[in-house]
Design an enzyme around this catalytic site. Sequence first.
Site, PDB file in Angstrom:
ATOM      1  N   THR A 104       0.837  -1.204   0.000  1.00  0.00           N
ATOM      2  CA  THR A 104       0.000   0.000   0.000  1.00  0.00           C
ATOM      3  C   THR A 104       0.872   1.253   0.000  1.00  0.00           C
ATOM      4  O   THR A 104       0.397   2.336   0.328  1.00  0.00           O
ATOM      5  CB  THR A 104      -0.932   0.028   1.237  1.00  0.00           C
ATOM      6  OG1 THR A 104      -0.130  -0.027   2.432  1.00  0.00           O
ATOM      7  CG2 THR A 104      -1.905  -1.140   1.234  1.00  0.00           C
ATOM      8  N   ARG A 144       4.095   2.381  -2.536  1.00  0.00           N
ATOM      9  CA  ARG A 144       4.249   2.860  -3.903  1.00  0.00           C
ATOM     10  C   ARG A 144       4.557   1.668  -4.794  1.00  0.00           C
ATOM     11  O   ARG A 144       5.345   0.790  -4.432  1.00  0.00           O
ATOM     12  CB  ARG A 144       5.374   3.902  -4.014  1.00  0.00           C
ATOM     13  CG  ARG A 144       5.025   5.268  -3.451  1.00  0.00           C
ATOM     14  CD  ARG A 144       3.997   5.982  -4.310  1.00  0.00           C
ATOM     15  NE  ARG A 144       3.755   7.355  -3.867  1.00  0.00           N
ATOM     16  CZ  ARG A 144       2.820   7.717  -3.009  1.00  0.00           C
ATOM     17  NH1 ARG A 144       2.042   6.794  -2.474  1.00  0.00           N
ATOM     18  NH2 ARG A 144       2.657   8.985  -2.684  1.00  0.00           N
ATOM     19  N   GLU A 169       0.684   3.494 -12.732  1.00  0.00           N
ATOM     20  CA  GLU A 169      -0.707   3.923 -12.502  1.00  0.00           C
ATOM     21  C   GLU A 169      -1.126   5.005 -13.496  1.00  0.00           C
ATOM     22  O   GLU A 169      -0.337   5.900 -13.800  1.00  0.00           O
ATOM     23  CB  GLU A 169      -0.858   4.461 -11.072  1.00  0.00           C
ATOM     24  CG  GLU A 169      -0.664   3.405 -10.009  1.00  0.00           C
ATOM     25  CD  GLU A 169      -0.922   3.956  -8.608  1.00  0.00           C
ATOM     26  OE1 GLU A 169      -1.582   5.018  -8.477  1.00  0.00           O
ATOM     27  OE2 GLU A 169      -0.469   3.337  -7.644  1.00  0.00           O
ATOM     28  N   HIS A 215      -5.708   2.272  -5.587  1.00  0.00           N
ATOM     29  CA  HIS A 215      -4.976   3.309  -4.835  1.00  0.00           C
ATOM     30  C   HIS A 215      -5.927   4.086  -3.915  1.00  0.00           C
ATOM     31  O   HIS A 215      -6.060   5.308  -4.018  1.00  0.00           O
ATOM     32  CB  HIS A 215      -4.256   4.270  -5.780  1.00  0.00           C
ATOM     33  CG  HIS A 215      -3.116   4.978  -5.100  1.00  0.00           C
ATOM     34  ND1 HIS A 215      -2.005   5.406  -5.779  1.00  0.00           N
ATOM     35  CD2 HIS A 215      -2.912   5.331  -3.810  1.00  0.00           C
ATOM     36  CE1 HIS A 215      -1.165   6.008  -4.941  1.00  0.00           C
ATOM     37  NE2 HIS A 215      -1.699   5.969  -3.732  1.00  0.00           N
TER      38      HIS A 215
END
Length: 328
Positions: free
Chosen positions: A241, A243, A272, A290
């Site tokens: 959680t 990067r 992303e 995210h």
Amino acid sequence: MAGKKPLVVVTRKLPEVVEARMRELFDVRLNSTDRPMTQAELVEASRVADVLVPTVTDRVDSGVIAQAGAGLKLIANFGNGVDNIDVIKATERGIAVTNTPGVLTEDTADMTMALILAVPRHMAGGMRALQAGEWQGWSPTGMLGSRLRGKKLGIVGMGRIGQAVARRAGAFGLSVFYHNRHRLPPEIEDKLSATWCESLDQMLNRMDIVTVHCPHTPATYHLLSARRLKLMRPDAYLINTARGEIVDEAALTRMLVAGELAGAGLDVYEQEPSINPKLVKCGRALLLPHMGSATIESRIEMGEKVIVNIRAFMDEHHLPDRVLPSML
């Protein structure tokens, strides 16, 4: 800048209460559509703004900073990390950089714990089977997962969030181990019942679950490389959680597809919002968009920190959340 309202350019839509307060205090340009700015639009914003308020989706790199106007003196990041900003180039140009540390600790730790609970118990697979109409009822051998109590949890990065995860993990009977750039003081280790592992490689090899909580910097890019991921046991789980760039996503995907890891819970990705299609289709991965810090309380507190830093800048006071190159 004391006495003069700065022109503040905000790159994404923020909670209404935050935007309302900004309108009161600053000459502000908001993004009502929430459409991410292109690099060209970021360059234009940096040319006209006194203060730029980007988010993790905005790449304020050396090219943007090189074209910034002379008036840009503060980049007040709406986010905990600053890996989206070239802090060194900004500092060289006399542009201060701030972030919003601390406010998303508990929310991100909650989401991490949710993944630690959900992945070993195959909750995502169970939900998919139910929604697809494939569930045929209870079975003694159906949907068998792994018990948490007694398992070993390895935390990579023992800052605020890592420590918050450790506190939660203890309540579920997990034995907590950690690898960090610096060892924690003995009193904190005792309070968290956490054991320091000087060698990351050795820790990875021993853990049932590994969770990532270090920042993304040049030093941590692919910290969990293909080689290190291979050190994890086939029955182990990986949670991220932090990067996406910290984990070699291609190598992780190959291992999950091949059954060389039991599963993964991911909230962040290398490219992303693009995600490896093989990872999306892999039944061993529980994937989230995210959303680790996505609570209204967290977003408002982040906005409040941004405002505090801008007001300090206006009043020519010490910036409470300034990020310097030496801190990276």
